[in-house]
Design an enzyme around this catalytic site. Sequence first.
Site, PDB file in Angstrom:
ATOM      1  N   LYS A  42       0.843  -1.202   0.000  1.00 36.27           N
ATOM      2  CA  LYS A  42       0.000   0.000   0.000  1.00 36.27           C
ATOM      3  C   LYS A  42       0.882   1.258   0.000  1.00 36.27           C
ATOM      4  O   LYS A  42       0.616   2.213  -0.723  1.00 36.27           O
ATOM      5  CB  LYS A  42      -0.939  -0.016   1.219  1.00 36.27           C
ATOM      6  CG  LYS A  42      -2.048  -1.051   1.066  1.00 36.27           C
ATOM      7  CD  LYS A  42      -2.825  -1.302   2.343  1.00 36.27           C
ATOM      8  CE  LYS A  42      -3.743  -2.509   2.142  1.00 36.27           C
ATOM      9  NZ  LYS A  42      -4.501  -2.876   3.344  1.00 36.27           N
ATOM     10  N   GLN A  73      -4.597  -1.504   9.437  1.00 36.16           N
ATOM     11  CA  GLN A  73      -4.452  -2.830   8.829  1.00 36.16           C
ATOM     12  C   GLN A  73      -5.071  -3.900   9.727  1.00 36.16           C
ATOM     13  O   GLN A  73      -4.748  -3.977  10.911  1.00 36.16           O
ATOM     14  CB  GLN A  73      -2.957  -3.114   8.577  1.00 36.16           C
ATOM     15  CG  GLN A  73      -2.684  -4.413   7.860  1.00 36.16           C
ATOM     16  CD  GLN A  73      -3.259  -4.457   6.439  1.00 36.16           C
ATOM     17  OE1 GLN A  73      -3.189  -3.484   5.689  1.00 36.16           O
ATOM     18  NE2 GLN A  73      -3.857  -5.582   6.080  1.00 36.16           N
ATOM     19  N   ASP A  92     -11.056   2.565   3.750  1.00 33.90           N
ATOM     20  CA  ASP A  92     -11.331   1.127   3.573  1.00 33.90           C
ATOM     21  C   ASP A  92     -12.820   0.879   3.326  1.00 33.90           C
ATOM     22  O   ASP A  92     -13.206  -0.209   2.882  1.00 33.90           O
ATOM     23  CB  ASP A  92     -10.892   0.344   4.820  1.00 33.90           C
ATOM     24  CG  ASP A  92      -9.554  -0.357   4.620  1.00 33.90           C
ATOM     25  OD1 ASP A  92      -9.197  -0.628   3.460  1.00 33.90           O
ATOM     26  OD2 ASP A  92      -8.874  -0.635   5.626  1.00 33.90           O
TER      27      ASP A  92
END
Length: 287
Positions: A52, A96, A119
């Site tokens: 990422k 994460q 997200d």
Amino acid sequence: MANQIDGKKISAQIKEELKERVTAMEAEGKKVTLAVIQVGKDPASSVYVGNKKKACAYIGIHSLSYELEEETSQEELLALIEELNGRKDVNGILVQLPLPSHIDENRVIRAIRPEKDVDGFHPESVGKLCIGQPGFVSCTPAGIIQLLKRSGIEIAGKECVVIGRSNIVGKPMALLLLRENATVTVAHSKTENLKEVTKRADILVVAVGKPKMITKEYIKEGAVVVDVGIHRNEENKLCGDVDYDDVWPVCSAVTPVPGGVGPMTIAMLMSNCVESAGGWFSGSEPV
Ligand code: NDP
């Protein structure tokens, strides 16, 4: 014989478009910044976080990295999120997952301000998707819609079956396909006569989490098959939820693993980041 849907190529195109967009935003004095938080040192998570950050660097998105100890308390993590929520120079916040077991993931997801929820996991983002309002959409299903559209595959009016009803893949996938005017069925572990259900699909999205479970017996001649699964087999090679070699002769198009859905997830995360800084991107319009 099937066409292979090239997720690597399509994700590269999207990243190029985003890079141009970010360059134009910078010329207007707008900077895009993503805060990435990792708790602990899970090796798979470290690889995802590394990828990422690499994608951010390529596109021109600034990433702030927070690598917290495994023992970090929930309160400490929530305090960091609160600080980042309040920072004007931070557009997106990514925590994460999975988190260590002493931290309540739902509590953490809810703590991120919806306008920084790149997200797309916050209940407000999911609710907006459900009622057709613009908001961040979970990256993997959003990427699948882009894969289909950019491969010239018609969705409207088609019979679509999604295997799997997880909050991050199956459910948002079904909602997105519905928004694209498909007729949608969601199958799961309690579905009876699964093969009969999946054989109705013009487009079959498989997010079942079982290596190579889906063989040609599940597929209608000429169907499009999207494989979300990622597994490592005994030879340490990647494979999906679909038995690619078996289904290839019967479908019209299929995504490979690797090189199908996987690269799209990061591309759509980058798209959400650009959007979080006010940058409109053609791939992220409410569908
Ligand atoms: P989950 O394990 O959360 O969900 C699996 C779903 O499959 C559940 O809804 C379950 O049903 C259903 N299921 C399990 N067994 C069967 C069966 N025998 N028949 C029918 N349905 C079944 O997985 P995720 O949604 O998180 O992920 C799915 C796959 O996608 C995994 O391989 C994961 O690694 C991969 N993945 C890939 C991503 C990418 O970027 N490419 C991103 C995210 C995930 P029930 O609800 O009844 O238990």
